[in-house]
Design an enzyme around this catalytic site. Structure first.
Site, mmCIF file in Angstrom:
data_model
loop_
_atom_site.group_PDB
_atom_site.id
_atom_site.type_symbol
_atom_site.label_atom_id
_atom_site.label_comp_id
_atom_site.label_asym_id
_atom_site.label_seq_id
_atom_site.Cartn_x
_atom_site.Cartn_y
_atom_site.Cartn_z
ATOM 1 N N GLU A 19 45.045 38.576 37.194
ATOM 2 C CA GLU A 19 45.526 37.709 36.130
ATOM 3 C C GLU A 19 46.451 38.466 35.172
ATOM 4 O O GLU A 19 46.063 39.466 34.569
ATOM 5 C CB GLU A 19 44.345 37.122 35.359
ATOM 6 C CG GLU A 19 44.711 36.335 34.117
ATOM 7 C CD GLU A 19 45.505 35.080 34.429
ATOM 8 O OE1 GLU A 19 46.564 34.881 33.799
ATOM 9 O OE2 GLU A 19 45.063 34.300 35.298
ATOM 10 N N SER A 52 49.201 30.625 37.353
ATOM 11 C CA SER A 52 48.200 31.201 38.256
ATOM 12 C C SER A 52 48.167 30.500 39.605
ATOM 13 O O SER A 52 48.131 31.143 40.651
ATOM 14 C CB SER A 52 46.820 31.148 37.601
ATOM 15 O OG SER A 52 46.794 31.949 36.444
ATOM 16 N N HIS A 69 43.391 37.689 30.017
ATOM 17 C CA HIS A 69 43.915 36.352 29.715
ATOM 18 C C HIS A 69 43.707 36.074 28.237
ATOM 19 O O HIS A 69 42.765 36.572 27.626
ATOM 20 C CB HIS A 69 43.148 35.325 30.565
ATOM 21 C CG HIS A 69 43.807 33.987 30.668
ATOM 22 N ND1 HIS A 69 43.993 33.152 29.600
ATOM 23 C CD2 HIS A 69 44.334 33.327 31.745
ATOM 24 C CE1 HIS A 69 44.587 32.050 29.988
ATOM 25 N NE2 HIS A 69 44.808 32.125 31.291
ATOM 26 N N ASP A 77 49.330 37.522 39.553
ATOM 27 C CA ASP A 77 49.719 36.119 39.728
ATOM 28 C C ASP A 77 51.058 35.843 39.044
ATOM 29 O O ASP A 77 51.908 35.135 39.568
ATOM 30 C CB ASP A 77 48.631 35.170 39.203
ATOM 31 C CG ASP A 77 48.295 35.405 37.739
ATOM 32 O OD1 ASP A 77 48.664 36.463 37.178
ATOM 33 O OD2 ASP A 77 47.633 34.523 37.137
ATOM 34 N N HIS A 78 51.231 36.427 37.854
ATOM 35 C CA HIS A 78 52.458 36.254 37.074
ATOM 36 C C HIS A 78 52.437 37.294 35.964
ATOM 37 O O HIS A 78 51.496 38.087 35.856
ATOM 38 C CB HIS A 78 52.550 34.835 36.490
ATOM 39 C CG HIS A 78 51.339 34.425 35.698
ATOM 40 N ND1 HIS A 78 51.046 34.939 34.449
ATOM 41 C CD2 HIS A 78 50.326 33.559 35.982
ATOM 42 C CE1 HIS A 78 49.920 34.402 33.992
ATOM 43 N NE2 HIS A 78 49.458 33.565 34.917
#
Length: 639
Positions: free
Chosen positions: A277, A323, A437, A491-492
């Site tokens: 993440e 995500s 996150h 994911d990013h």
């Protein structure tokens, strides 16, 4: 006063209950007419699926009836008058009748489309001039569908009229208006929660892919859904349109949508994929040595140490912005363009992926994510891809390790992951981390363990890196470890600090690492070629020795074949492709920018200059890739 408001609320609840009841009737008829296409193992499984469908019914019903609900409880003194109630009757049945008919149209349409009605049907209809004939022909061929619709509407009207609001004026206006405002606030909260699918902070509003988290077969997702939900949820999200720029021979030659690798591998290795993440490349020292960023600080000491024993790609990019985009890109090689594939009308189809390849090879496949099951749409999309097992917060079964907002903290969940793997071999398992996150917290016992940085994310990045270290300490003691290939990527990206990562293209810059303790896989070194999430799937196919053709827009990063490459992503407005020495910006129709591949900030547009031969070919390749993408997604050719 109490009786006046009470009868209005009771009548409203009753009328909404009728909508829910008849939505279930429509679902039952949909299954009866299409049970040869959607296999259900008996009534018990059907009732389970219809129960899960209630969440999607709720969203659809509240979309359609939001105004009716407001009109039913708005504090005006004419609410109970016969004329006003008659107005509500017509509003209720016109809005519900029209939208309810979508479900009956789908009873017929599903047999042709193999999917629920979506907003894509509008685009299809624009290209047809014989819709009237198609409609009447469908009615003639399937008269019982129309007959059932008429019967249900008559029964519905009959039942609606059984409960009426008796005319009565409020005697205490102040009390009436105060109670009405309270009721409005409560109702608004319930409606918002119902439209979203729940009240949890950790889940996005339910989407089409979420239907698949409840099913054993992806086709059953169409039974969980209803046509009103699928139509409204895809409105304004469908920029998927067939285009034709080049012929198929050009696509076969220059895009090469099918790949074949020949490698003998025995025994087959296990595969573990970490999708981390928000783990942007900016945070990791091993991936920034060549950038010479002044006063650079790394926040991933373990990942940096592992990189010294791995094959790493220092110019890798994400193929999406969220995500769920990362999941489709990493596992299935499907990027997200202006509109995300995973939230499009076409997401619910059979997809070839590293999951399906591993299933074909006899692997045990599993997906791990410590958030509440269904969060981010992972479970639904995982079922579409074909994962045999899903492990989330429910399976972890210890809320003491829950971070209170998103998921189980990474450290304990990574340990659970390490100890749960390997019960069957060979296996392929994917873990999607969660702790790095927003709101960027770490467990209380680690509050002072990690160094602070200029960005909020720097501390949780270190925590997740530490969790990764503890995972490998545990995993290295397991019998399956030696013959396992590990992939670590993001994911990013997320927050940026260094100007280098505030450049447009570097907003997609991520780490990409392949590691195995087994030297026979030769996964060592630093590779500065352009790479992307979409390359992971074909690279693993190559490493596994799967000697069959696969559908892939990526390439194997360990093959000695001279494959063309295209790095693909989107800024959510236009598509961005790196081909050869240039970056191409494309809006689906026209090329709007061409930049040198070193111009990651997209500062100097070369499109107004005299185009050279490579740039002209790059434009054709961009259009050809886009054409092939749309063709395969829309015409369901992703197998």
């Amino acid at each position: 006063m109490k009786n006046l408001r009470g009868q209005e609320i009771f009548t409203l609840v009753y009328r909404l209950f009728l909508v829910f009841f008849f939505y279930q009737m429509a679902r039952l008829l949909f299954w009866v007419f299409n049970k040869d296409l959607i296999k259900v193992e008996g009534l018990s499984e059907y009732f389970k699926l219809s129960y899960y469908g209630t969440a999607f019914d709720t969203t659809a019903i509240l979309y359609v009836n939001a105004v009716f609900i407001l009109l039913s409880i708005i504090p005006i003194t004419i609410n109970t008058k016969k004329s006003y109630q008659k107005f509500l009757f017509y509003w209720y049945f016109i809005t519900n009748g029209i939208t309810y008919s979508f479900n009956f149209g789908d009873i017929i349409y599903y047999r042709f489309s193999q999917a629920r009605l979506t907003s894509a049907a509008i685009e299809v209809g624009k290209n047809e001039n014989n819709l009237g004939r198609i409609f009447w022909n469908a009615l003639l061929q399937h008269p019982f569908v129309f007959i059932w619709f008429v019967i249900i509407i008559f029964v519905w009207i009959f039942l609606y009229k059984k409960v009426k609001v008796q005319e009565e004026k409020p005697k205490q206006l102040v009390s009436y208006f105060i109670s009405s405002i309270v009721i409005l606030c409560i109702t608004a909260t319930l409606v918002v929660g119902g439209i979203r699918g729940d009240f949890k902070h950790s889940t996005r509003p339910i989407n089409l892919v979420d239907a698949n988290k409840h099913v054993s077969n992806p086709l059953q997702g169409n039974l969980v859904l209803n046509s009103v939900f699928s139509f409204f949820r895809t409105l304004n999200t469908n920029n998927f349109k067939l285009v034709h720029f080049v012929d198929e021979k050009f696509i076969d030659k220059e895009i090469q949508p099918y790949k074949l690798y020949n490698r003998e591998v025995e025994p087959k290795p296990n595969v573990v994929i970490f999708i981390m993440e928000s783990f942007g490349k900016e945070y990791s020292g091993a991936f920034n040595k060549q950038n010479n960023i002044k006063d650079f600080v790394s926040y991933t000491p373990f990942l940096d140490s592992l990189a010294n024993q791995s094959l790493i790609f220092t110019n890798a990019f994400a193929n999406g912005r969220q995500s769920i985009h990362g999941m489709s890109s990493v596992l299935a090689g499907i990027p997200s363009l202006t509109d995300a594939f995973t939230s499009s009308p076409y997401s619910n189809q059979k997809i070839q992926s590293i999951v399906s390849v591993c299933n074909d090879l006899g692997y045990d496949t599993s997906f791990y994510h410590g958030a509440p099951n269904g969060s981010m749409g992972f479970q639904g999309f995982g079922n579409i891809l074909g994962f045999k097992h899903y492990f989330g917060k429910t399976e972890y079964n210890n809320d003491n390790d829950f971070d209170g907002i998103w998921a189980i903290w990474d450290e304990p969940f990574f340990q659970y992951f390490a100890k749960n793997l390997g019960k069957k071999q060979p296996f392929m398992s994917t873990l999607f981390s969660a702790s790095s996150h927003d709101p960027f917290k770490v467990p209380e016992k680690y509050q002072n363990k990690f160094k602070s940085g200029p960005l909020q994310i720097h501390v949780p990045i270190q925590y997740t890196d530490y969790a990764l270290k503890k995972f490998f300490e545990t995993a290295s003691k397991q019998p399956w470890y030696q013959n396992t290939i590990f992939v670590i990527t993001a994911d990013h990206t997320n927050q940026t600090y260094y100007p280098e990562y505030q450049k447009a293209m570097n907003r997609f810059a991520i780490p990409l690492l392949f590691f195995s303790p087994n030297p026979k896989y030769n996964l060592k070194g630093v590779d500065d070629r352009f790479a992307q999430q979409m390359d992971i799937y074909p690279t693993l196919v190559d490493l596994l020795g799967y000697n069959k053709k696969i559908r892939s827009w990526g390439r194997s990063l360990v093959s000695d074949q001279n494959e063309n490459y295209m790095i693909v992503n989107s800024d959510s407005i236009q598509e961005q492709l790196i081909i050869g020495n240039y970056i191409y910006i494309f809006n689906g129709k026209d090329m709007t920018g061409i930049y040198d591949k070193t111009d990651l900030g997209l500062l100097k547009n070369l499109i107004k200059n005299n185009l050279n031969a490579e740039q002209k070919l790059g434009i054709e390749k961009t259009k050809a890739w886009y054409q092939d993408y749309m063709d395969r997604v829309i015409n369901r050719k992703l197998r």
